[in-house]
Write a protein that holds these residues in place. Structure first.
Motif, PDB file in Angstrom:
ATOM      1  N   PRO A 142     -50.739  10.194  19.418  1.00 57.55           N
ATOM      2  CA  PRO A 142     -50.105   9.298  20.143  1.00 57.55           C
ATOM      3  C   PRO A 142     -49.813   8.231  18.544  1.00 57.55           C
ATOM      4  CG  PRO A 142     -52.299   9.855  20.445  1.00 57.55           C
ATOM      5  CD  PRO A 142     -51.981  10.927  19.273  1.00 57.55           C
ATOM      6  N   VAL A 143     -49.851   9.056  17.146  1.00 62.54           N
ATOM      7  CA  VAL A 143     -50.292   7.985  15.253  1.00 62.54           C
ATOM      8  C   VAL A 143     -48.281   8.278  15.638  1.00 62.54           C
ATOM      9  CG1 VAL A 143     -50.646   8.159  13.170  1.00 62.54           C
ATOM     10  CG2 VAL A 143     -52.459   8.055  14.635  1.00 62.54           C
ATOM     11  N   THR A 144     -48.361   9.581  16.144  1.00 60.34           N
ATOM     12  CA  THR A 144     -46.967  10.221  15.818  1.00 60.34           C
ATOM     13  C   THR A 144     -45.778   9.032  16.396  1.00 60.34           C
ATOM     14  OG1 THR A 144     -46.699  12.296  15.162  1.00 60.34           O
ATOM     15  CG2 THR A 144     -45.000  11.899  16.353  1.00 60.34           C
ATOM     16  N   THR A 145     -46.118   8.635  18.160  1.00 59.12           N
ATOM     17  CA  THR A 145     -45.810   7.696  18.831  1.00 59.12           C
ATOM     18  C   THR A 145     -45.145   6.475  18.166  1.00 59.12           C
ATOM     19  OG1 THR A 145     -45.846   9.300  20.408  1.00 59.12           O
ATOM     20  CG2 THR A 145     -45.174   6.868  20.632  1.00 59.12           C
ATOM     21  N   MET A 146     -46.013   6.363  17.625  1.00 56.81           N
ATOM     22  CA  MET A 146     -46.749   3.995  17.277  1.00 56.81           C
ATOM     23  C   MET A 146     -45.956   4.357  16.090  1.00 56.81           C
ATOM     24  SD  MET A 146     -47.263   1.924  18.154  1.00 56.81           S
ATOM     25  CE  MET A 146     -48.776   2.189  19.883  1.00 56.81           C
ATOM     26  N   LEU A 147     -46.143   5.318  15.089  1.00 57.85           N
ATOM     27  CA  LEU A 147     -45.005   5.394  13.712  1.00 57.85           C
ATOM     28  C   LEU A 147     -43.543   5.616  14.129  1.00 57.85           C
ATOM     29  CD1 LEU A 147     -47.356   7.280  11.339  1.00 57.85           C
ATOM     30  CD2 LEU A 147     -46.489   5.238  11.265  1.00 57.85           C
ATOM     31  N   LEU A 148     -43.062   6.249  14.631  1.00 50.04           N
ATOM     32  CA  LEU A 148     -41.875   6.364  15.548  1.00 50.04           C
ATOM     33  C   LEU A 148     -41.030   4.915  15.565  1.00 50.04           C
ATOM     34  CD1 LEU A 148     -39.559   8.048  16.128  1.00 50.04           C
ATOM     35  CD2 LEU A 148     -40.036   8.578  18.264  1.00 50.04           C
ATOM     36  N   LEU A 149     -42.175   4.121  16.425  1.00 47.89           N
ATOM     37  CA  LEU A 149     -41.901   2.812  16.734  1.00 47.89           C
ATOM     38  C   LEU A 149     -41.752   1.879  15.549  1.00 47.89           C
ATOM     39  CD1 LEU A 149     -43.247   3.003  19.962  1.00 47.89           C
ATOM     40  CD2 LEU A 149     -40.895   2.842  19.633  1.00 47.89           C
ATOM     41  N   ALA A 150     -42.425   1.954  14.466  1.00 46.71           N
ATOM     42  CA  ALA A 150     -43.283   1.632  13.350  1.00 46.71           C
ATOM     43  C   ALA A 150     -41.954   1.626  12.537  1.00 46.71           C
ATOM     44  CB  ALA A 150     -44.135   1.745  12.328  1.00 46.71           C
ATOM     45  N   GLN A 151     -41.587   2.709  11.765  1.00 46.35           N
ATOM     46  CA  GLN A 151     -40.368   3.285  11.474  1.00 46.35           C
ATOM     47  C   GLN A 151     -39.110   2.562  12.127  1.00 46.35           C
ATOM     48  OE1 GLN A 151     -41.689   6.915   8.414  1.00 46.35           O
ATOM     49  NE2 GLN A 151     -39.740   7.518  10.730  1.00 46.35           N
ATOM     50  N   THR A 152     -38.993   2.206  12.947  1.00 48.35           N
ATOM     51  CA  THR A 152     -37.831   1.588  13.659  1.00 48.35           C
ATOM     52  C   THR A 152     -37.685   0.494  13.553  1.00 48.35           C
ATOM     53  OG1 THR A 152     -37.494   2.786  15.516  1.00 48.35           O
ATOM     54  CG2 THR A 152     -36.555   0.820  16.534  1.00 48.35           C
ATOM     55  N   LEU A 153     -39.053  -0.385  13.253  1.00 52.99           N
ATOM     56  CA  LEU A 153     -38.878  -2.052  12.801  1.00 52.99           C
ATOM     57  C   LEU A 153     -38.218  -1.918  11.748  1.00 52.99           C
ATOM     58  CD1 LEU A 153     -42.368  -3.156  14.515  1.00 52.99           C
ATOM     59  CD2 LEU A 153     -40.212  -3.786  15.369  1.00 52.99           C
ATOM     60  N   ASP A 154     -38.997  -0.435  11.098  1.00 53.18           N
ATOM     61  CA  ASP A 154     -38.786  -0.888   9.073  1.00 53.18           C
ATOM     62  C   ASP A 154     -37.717  -0.860   9.341  1.00 53.18           C
ATOM     63  OD1 ASP A 154     -40.941  -0.434   8.563  1.00 53.18           O
ATOM     64  OD2 ASP A 154     -41.232   1.770   8.180  1.00 53.18           O
ATOM     65  N   ALA A 155     -36.573  -0.135   9.960  1.00 53.83           N
ATOM     66  CA  ALA A 155     -34.660   0.710   9.968  1.00 53.83           C
ATOM     67  C   ALA A 155     -34.366  -1.045  10.705  1.00 53.83           C
ATOM     68  CB  ALA A 155     -34.499   1.050  10.648  1.00 53.83           C
ATOM     69  N   ALA A 156     -35.372  -1.816  11.361  1.00 49.18           N
ATOM     70  CA  ALA A 156     -34.692  -3.432  11.983  1.00 49.18           C
ATOM     71  C   ALA A 156     -34.851  -4.316  10.936  1.00 49.18           C
ATOM     72  CB  ALA A 156     -35.382  -3.411  13.518  1.00 49.18           C
ATOM     73  N   THR A 157     -35.838  -4.458   9.782  1.00 48.08           N
ATOM     74  CA  THR A 157     -36.240  -5.264   9.611  1.00 48.08           C
ATOM     75  C   THR A 157     -35.053  -5.801   7.821  1.00 48.08           C
ATOM     76  OG1 THR A 157     -38.970  -5.150   9.827  1.00 48.08           O
ATOM     77  CG2 THR A 157     -37.870  -6.250   7.760  1.00 48.08           C
TER      78      THR A 157
END
Lengths: 274, 274
Positions: B259-274
């Motif tokens: 579950p942490v992996t999936t959430m970090l994938l989305l967190a890194q997507t936000l990093d990339a969108a910022t």
């Protein structure tokens, strides 16, 4: 304890490099290594002259591009220009670099196909992923010496002391690809001597003169000393205490990893020209 | 022995991700993760649906691009196209890939700035060199759990079992960056149990159900189980034998790293969108 004769290994490699360079020339290719020198540092100048001398001996053209007080952008620009030059097969950049700039940063401007000293982080990543790439010549020299000396690597405990991008990490990756069980130790490692003492193969790449003593070495272990620390009299000394006698085999400094490194740089230039 | 609650950590991260996604939306940015699916493999479809569900929950747009019996060129082409699309911030590619093609090969077509699951070898190289880059989300999850649980890493012996490009090697690099003394063990390691037993922190990423037993674990060690091995009843089980009780702390499977992996994938997507 046996001393591993780096000069003899370099001479053996030199014969192969000479023959391959002649073969390329007979096909109309002028194998060329370009060396960008962004500093007037005296130790760097000495090393570049040594590369040029060896290159001449084996029939590789060495093009030295000295930059006068460059910025990081100047260095990147020179690398990009030489990278685009079809007459340049191998491309390396000397250090130190202008203030604040790292080799990784300018290394990104060296095309992977010409990156014969593995300075582009993409080369390191490809190496880690098992894709074709050039390793930094020093790391490659560590492996070359171990393989040429028939040191078993499969399944053995190999410890690399030092985690630099140019030596420690790529050496660890190369040892891992040989199926060694690899430990990377460094300045923050607790009880460094005990960690090192477990290693069948010990690679010292930490850059501190004589840090590795008898208490760091399992009796009979093979020790590769990558250190090139300046001595007060203008010479070089290794990371391993020369008083060590309990290793199975040890590379001396000078005359161990160094000459093999230079020759592998030229061998990788031929790979890039082929 | 304490079980580390991966779901609770994912929920905590999810709150942050939700807030950051809302903030981006308020600025007119639609944070988008594109998922290329080059297979009709059922396990892959299940995982992609799980990413899409989580993405929807936290406010990240998930664009799923399914390819029908593609060649390697088709996959590379789809990645290049999405990589050039300014509306895509994060870009990942599912496996398995068409015959003979590796994730490293197609990963090279994902721009580093959008490579939120660290599939491009250049990202791994940048990570090794200490330059900004996204690590594979699974490797990042290993580190996230250790840091969130306040596990000391500086100077400790951390052993990673498994040397894959997607987990073992990047996890080792992340632990090294935290100043752990890192050992990478694998299928060729001699006396794996003895090597593992020296670790204060043990990361099992080998993909063999219950390979790691009590004799592999130093009493009190923190064990992160990255294994996701299918069970006959359609569930998942880890690389660590669930009968182990001597660890100080252990991540369960399921409910640990996943579950942490999936959430970090989305967190890194936000990093990339910022």
């Amino acid at each position: 304890m046996r001393l591993i004769d780096g000069k003899a290994h370099a001479a053996r490699l030199g014969e192969q490099v000479t023959a391959r360079a002649a073969e390329l020339r007979s096909q109309g290719v002028d194998p060329t290594l370009a060396v960008v020198v962004p500093t007037d540092d005296e130790a760097t100048a000495w090393y570049v002259r040594s590369i040029a001398r060896t290159a001449e001996k084996v029939g590789v053209t060495c093009r030295i591009v000295t930059l006068d007080r460059p910025t990081g952008y100047d260095v990147a620009g020179a690398l990009a220009e030489l990278g685009a030059d079809p007459g340049v097969h191998g491309l390396i950049c000397q250090t130190p670099l202008p203030g604040g700039v790292t080799l990784d940063q300018v290394g990104e401007h060296i095309p992977v196909a010409k990156d014969v000293d593995g300075a582009n982080p993409a080369s390191l990543g490809r190496l880690a992923a098992g894709l074709p790439a050039y390793a930094p010549a020093t790391a490659r020299a560590v492996l070359e010496l171990l393989l040429a000396e028939n040191v078993p690597l499969e399944g053995v405990a190999a410890t690399v002391v030092g985690r630099s991008t140019v030596v420690g990490k790529p050496a660890a990756l190369l040892l891992l690809a040989q199926n060694a069980t690899v430990t990377v130790a460094h300045s923050r490692t607790r009880d460094l001597a005990a960690v090192c003492r477990q290693a069948d193969v010990l690679v010292a790449a930490v850059g501190r003169a004589h840090l590795i003593g008898a208490d760091h070495i399992k009796p009979g272990a093979v020790v590769i000393d990558v250190g090139t620390n300046p001595t007060p009299d203008g010479g070089l000394t290794g990371d391993v205490d020369p008083a060590v006698t309990t290793a199975g085999a040890l590379t001396p400094v000078p005359g161990g990893v160094g000459p093999v490194t230079t020759m592998l740089l030229l061998a990788q230039t031929l790979d890039a020209a082929t």
